[in-house]
Motif scaffolding. Structure first.
Motif, PDB file in Angstrom:
ATOM      1  N   ALA A 191      12.682   5.116  22.692  1.00 25.37           N
ATOM      2  CA  ALA A 191      12.791   5.209  23.590  1.00 25.37           C
ATOM      3  C   ALA A 191      13.204   3.024  23.354  1.00 25.37           C
ATOM      4  O   ALA A 191      14.302   2.177  23.603  1.00 25.37           O
ATOM      5  CB  ALA A 191      12.202   4.612  25.182  1.00 25.37           C
ATOM      6  N   ILE A 243      16.547   0.799  23.727  1.00 24.15           N
ATOM      7  CA  ILE A 243      16.862   0.063  24.442  1.00 24.15           C
ATOM      8  C   ILE A 243      16.852  -0.791  23.829  1.00 24.15           C
ATOM      9  O   ILE A 243      17.721  -1.862  23.881  1.00 24.15           O
ATOM     10  CB  ILE A 243      15.072  -0.528  25.097  1.00 24.15           C
ATOM     11  CG1 ILE A 243      15.416   1.141  26.112  1.00 24.15           C
ATOM     12  CG2 ILE A 243      15.240  -1.579  25.540  1.00 24.15           C
ATOM     13  CD1 ILE A 243      13.852   1.168  27.318  1.00 24.15           C
ATOM     14  N   TYR A 244      16.148  -1.220  22.473  1.00 22.19           N
ATOM     15  CA  TYR A 244      16.618  -2.100  21.451  1.00 22.19           C
ATOM     16  C   TYR A 244      18.357  -2.770  21.491  1.00 22.19           C
ATOM     17  O   TYR A 244      18.965  -3.479  21.773  1.00 22.19           O
ATOM     18  CB  TYR A 244      15.927  -2.340  20.162  1.00 22.19           C
ATOM     19  CG  TYR A 244      16.179  -3.607  19.268  1.00 22.19           C
ATOM     20  CD1 TYR A 244      15.378  -4.724  19.259  1.00 22.19           C
ATOM     21  CD2 TYR A 244      17.386  -3.371  18.133  1.00 22.19           C
ATOM     22  CE1 TYR A 244      16.058  -6.155  18.727  1.00 22.19           C
ATOM     23  CE2 TYR A 244      17.339  -4.399  17.532  1.00 22.19           C
ATOM     24  CZ  TYR A 244      16.727  -5.728  17.794  1.00 22.19           C
ATOM     25  OH  TYR A 244      16.948  -6.402  16.568  1.00 22.19           O
ATOM     26  N   PHE A 302      20.473  -0.953  23.193  1.00 17.12           N
ATOM     27  CA  PHE A 302      21.858  -1.347  23.885  1.00 17.12           C
ATOM     28  C   PHE A 302      21.293  -1.949  24.577  1.00 17.12           C
ATOM     29  O   PHE A 302      21.870  -3.183  24.649  1.00 17.12           O
ATOM     30  CB  PHE A 302      20.669  -0.219  24.691  1.00 17.12           C
ATOM     31  CG  PHE A 302      21.390  -0.425  26.588  1.00 17.12           C
ATOM     32  CD1 PHE A 302      22.431   0.108  26.470  1.00 17.12           C
ATOM     33  CD2 PHE A 302      20.669  -1.210  27.192  1.00 17.12           C
ATOM     34  CE1 PHE A 302      23.388  -0.685  28.241  1.00 17.12           C
ATOM     35  CE2 PHE A 302      21.428  -1.860  28.663  1.00 17.12           C
ATOM     36  CZ  PHE A 302      22.230  -0.588  29.126  1.00 17.12           C
ATOM     37  N   SER A 303      20.158  -3.161  24.232  1.00 18.93           N
ATOM     38  CA  SER A 303      20.122  -5.138  25.194  1.00 18.93           C
ATOM     39  C   SER A 303      20.953  -5.472  24.141  1.00 18.93           C
ATOM     40  O   SER A 303      21.164  -6.854  24.517  1.00 18.93           O
ATOM     41  CB  SER A 303      18.629  -5.207  24.921  1.00 18.93           C
ATOM     42  OG  SER A 303      17.941  -5.044  23.844  1.00 18.93           O
ATOM     43  N   VAL A 351      14.273  -7.835  33.258  1.00 18.47           N
ATOM     44  CA  VAL A 351      15.221  -7.417  31.666  1.00 18.47           C
ATOM     45  C   VAL A 351      13.936  -8.057  30.863  1.00 18.47           C
ATOM     46  O   VAL A 351      13.840  -8.051  29.742  1.00 18.47           O
ATOM     47  CB  VAL A 351      16.008  -8.081  31.774  1.00 18.47           C
ATOM     48  CG1 VAL A 351      16.727  -8.165  30.489  1.00 18.47           C
ATOM     49  CG2 VAL A 351      17.018  -7.427  32.682  1.00 18.47           C
ATOM     50  N   VAL A 370      11.229  -6.477  28.818  1.00 23.83           N
ATOM     51  CA  VAL A 370      11.684  -4.901  28.205  1.00 23.83           C
ATOM     52  C   VAL A 370      12.506  -5.504  27.136  1.00 23.83           C
ATOM     53  O   VAL A 370      11.774  -5.305  25.837  1.00 23.83           O
ATOM     54  CB  VAL A 370      12.794  -4.317  29.196  1.00 23.83           C
ATOM     55  CG1 VAL A 370      13.654  -3.635  28.457  1.00 23.83           C
ATOM     56  CG2 VAL A 370      12.203  -3.663  30.394  1.00 23.83           C
ATOM     57  N   VAL A 422      10.504  -4.831  23.198  1.00 20.69           N
ATOM     58  CA  VAL A 422      11.185  -4.015  22.167  1.00 20.69           C
ATOM     59  C   VAL A 422      11.483  -5.191  20.554  1.00 20.69           C
ATOM     60  O   VAL A 422      11.899  -5.120  19.851  1.00 20.69           O
ATOM     61  CB  VAL A 422      12.429  -3.831  22.290  1.00 20.69           C
ATOM     62  CG1 VAL A 422      12.631  -2.640  23.095  1.00 20.69           C
ATOM     63  CG2 VAL A 422      13.450  -4.885  23.339  1.00 20.69           C
TER      64      VAL A 422
END
Ligand SMILES: Nc1ncnc2c1ncn2[C@@H]1O[C@H](COP(=O)(O)OP(=O)(O)OP(=O)(O)O)[C@@H](O)[C@H]1O
Ligand SMILES: Nc1ccn([C@H]2C[C@H](O)[C@@H](COP(=O)(O)O)O2)c(=O)n1
Length: 536
Positions: A323, A327-328, A330-331, A366, A369, A373
């Motif tokens: 995950a 997420i890394y 994507f972000s 955000v 999160v 990451v």
């Protein structure tokens, strides 16, 4: 515990002290009512207030008692066995009370009675000299102020039968307002000039300006100070208790059900040792956390909060890694972010054993999160502290526990959370805290600061790292449910060490750290705003 609230006339002391006492289950003490009761006695005895010896004698003889009302209501005031609750609130008393209260022998008599009342109970005491003279060792000291105009406005509405704390409350009689303002200003001057006990904040008092705060906000702010003081007291008590106990190595560790299981990924010999221990009843090996190893499945939420993230069972670590990786990536694309000063912090943390307590302004979900990451990508772990209320949602509870979140019951002395963070820091994990406690989306949105982060850092003997974020408000604008793409900017300051604060004493250092760290957070945010104009 003693909560001392001082401040000028009309700043809201009685309103707030009564509500706070009801909320905490403490006794409420209105010391102004005591001076008023003595004044009534003096006037009834027809003794001129200038005859200070006779006035003092009457004060010494006065038997003043409080009969508690319903929680949050004003108590009944008894003078020499008679109810004088209404009689001490007349204009005649208002005009004479300052003169009576400035007689040193009267003050001595009242201070002795106030200390006797507060003996061995939890109390919220309000007046003019609570934190400076009567209770210099009070655990919580607040100096509550408000503009003279605001105080006069409140008092006028009160006299007109209204409630200034209600939205839309208005002054009806402008002339009355002018005369109340004059009266307030002259009472301020008398209180400040009172030679025996001038009105001024104690050096260690928290200053609260209630001009633009609703009473409930003031109560919440003081309740946070109470929770912190309770946590501090409990921490000191448990440190003292631990110091007088034999060390863990000296005592047999109690065997726990999970302790017979080998940690997934443990070496063959470790696993064998664990099995042997279970079979023979000998001591089971413990993890770095000093806890029994976690099982592959069926762990409790507490297991996740109490163990280091590297001690989480293999399946949980795999899920986290996948995950975090997704997420890394994507972000970076969706919210292209930069983390100024982040690499220096990471490099420093890699060199040392203790983690840091990172504090940040809070705008959206955000920023935790991305921070989690960002640390993960560099091989470090940072554990976000989140409010217990999120645990009401089962999915959130599951997710937060797996990403290393530590729940905190805000508004209480959540010593368990403090201890969990302390242990994490000692393992080398860092802690991420949002002292504003809630998401702030505009410059008017001010929240009382939850100072627990300084206590956590102090207990773990580590530092506090201030940081700031901007750009996130446009990721989740008001009313939006799906995060939008937007550039996000972080900035990290240098870690703040307790030793460099130039303050001595545990409590003074905590307060200095709370103030300095938050000043730094807002300074970093201002720098980011200058660098990226128009961003919030
Ligand atoms: N934060 C607030 N906002 C608006 N009105 C308030 C606030 N706090 C108190 N009030 C109102 O202001 C008035 C004065 O409050 P209160 O009697 O608590 O002040 P005080 O500091 O105890 O004054 P004194 O020292 O003269 O007894 C009351 O009518 C109260 O309802
Ligand atoms: N600790 C205290 C409390 C009150 N006074 C004085 C100040 C006022 O003149 C008077 C009445 O107080 P209030 O009921 O308006 O809060 O008593 C003081 O000197 N010390």
């Amino acid at each position: 515990m003693i909560v001392a609230i001082d401040g000028p006339a009309g700043s809201g002391k009685s309103t707030v002290a009564r509500a706070l006492a009801a909320r905490e289950g403490f006794v409420y003490l209105d010391t102004g009512a005591m001076y008023r009761a003595v004044t009534l006695k003096v006037l009834k005895a027809q003794v001129p207030v200038t005859e200070t010896a006779r006035v003092a004698k009457l004060a010494q003889e006065a038997v003043i008692e409080f009969v508690p009302g319903a929680p949050g209501e004003a108590p009944q005031v008894m003078l020499d066995g008679k109810d004088v609750t209404a009689a001490i609130r007349t204009a005649q008393i208002d005009q004479n009370v300052s003169a009576v209260a400035s007689v040193p022998a009267v003050r001595q008599a009242m201070v002795a009675q106030q200390r006797a009342i507060a003996k061995n109970i939890d109390i919220v005491a309000e007046g003019r000299d609570m934190g400076t003279v009567v209770f210099p060792d009070a655990q919580v000291k607040v100096f509550l102020s408000a503009d003279a105009a605001a105080r006069a406005w409140r008092r006028t509405i009160e006299r007109e039968g209204g409630n200034a704390a209600q939205p839309g409350a208005q002054v009806k009689d402008q002339a009355l307002y002018e005369s109340v303002l004059e009266d307030i200003q002259s009472r301020d001057a008398q209180d400040e000039a009172n030679a025996a006990s001038p009105l001024h904040p104690a050096a260690d008092a928290t200053l609260l300006d209630s001009t633009r705060m609703a009473p409930q906000q003031v109560v919440d702010a003081i309740a946070n100070l109470v929770a912190l003081a309770q946590a501090r007291q409990a921490a000191i008590a448990s440190d003292n208790a631990a110091a007088s106990q034999p060390s863990a190595a000296e005592k047999d560790a109690p065997s726990q059900p999970a302790s017979t299981q080998a940690a997934p990924g443990a070496s063959g010999s470790d696993a064998t040792k664990a099995k042997d221990a279970g079979a023979t009843g000998a001591k089971a090996p413990k993890t770095k956390s000093g806890q029994a190893p976690m099982r592959p499945f069926h762990n409790t939420f507490d297991d996740y909060y109490d163990h280091g993230m590297r001690e989480f069972p293999l399946p949980a670590r795999c899920v986290f890694n996948v995950a975090a990786g997704l997420i890394y990536g994507f972000s970076r694309l969706y919210w292209p972010w930069d983390y100024e000063g982040g690499q220096q912090l990471i490099d420093e943390l890699k060199e040392r054993e203790l983690g840091t307590v990172m504090v940040m302004n809070h705008v959206s979900m955000v920023e935790p999160v991305i921070t989690v990451v960002m640390f993960w990508r560099q091989g470090l772990r940072i554990r976000p502290v989140f409010k217990q209320e999120f645990n009401k949602n089962d999915l959130m509870r599951w997710v937060f526990s797996r990403v290393g979140g530590i729940p905190v019951d805000r508004g209480t002395a959540d010593l368990k959370a403090v201890r969990r963070c302390q242990r994490a820091l000692k393992r080398g994990e860092s802690i991420l805290i949002y002292p504003e406690g809630t998401r702030i989306r505009d410059d008017d949105g001010k929240a009382p600061i939850h100072g627990g982060f300084a206590l956590i850092a102090q207990m773990a003997k580590t530092d506090v790292t201030p940081s700031a974020v901007i750009g996130v408000r446009d990721v989740t604008p008001e009313g939006a449910h799906i995060p939008r793409p937007h550039r996000v900017h972080f900035k990290v300051g240098a870690p703040l060490k307790f030793g460099a604060l130039g303050v001595k004493g545990r409590k003074a250092q905590l307060e200095a750290m709370e103030a300095k760290a938050m000043d730094k957070v807002f300074e970093l945010r201002a720098q980011l705003r200058r660098d990226y104009p128009g961003e919030w």
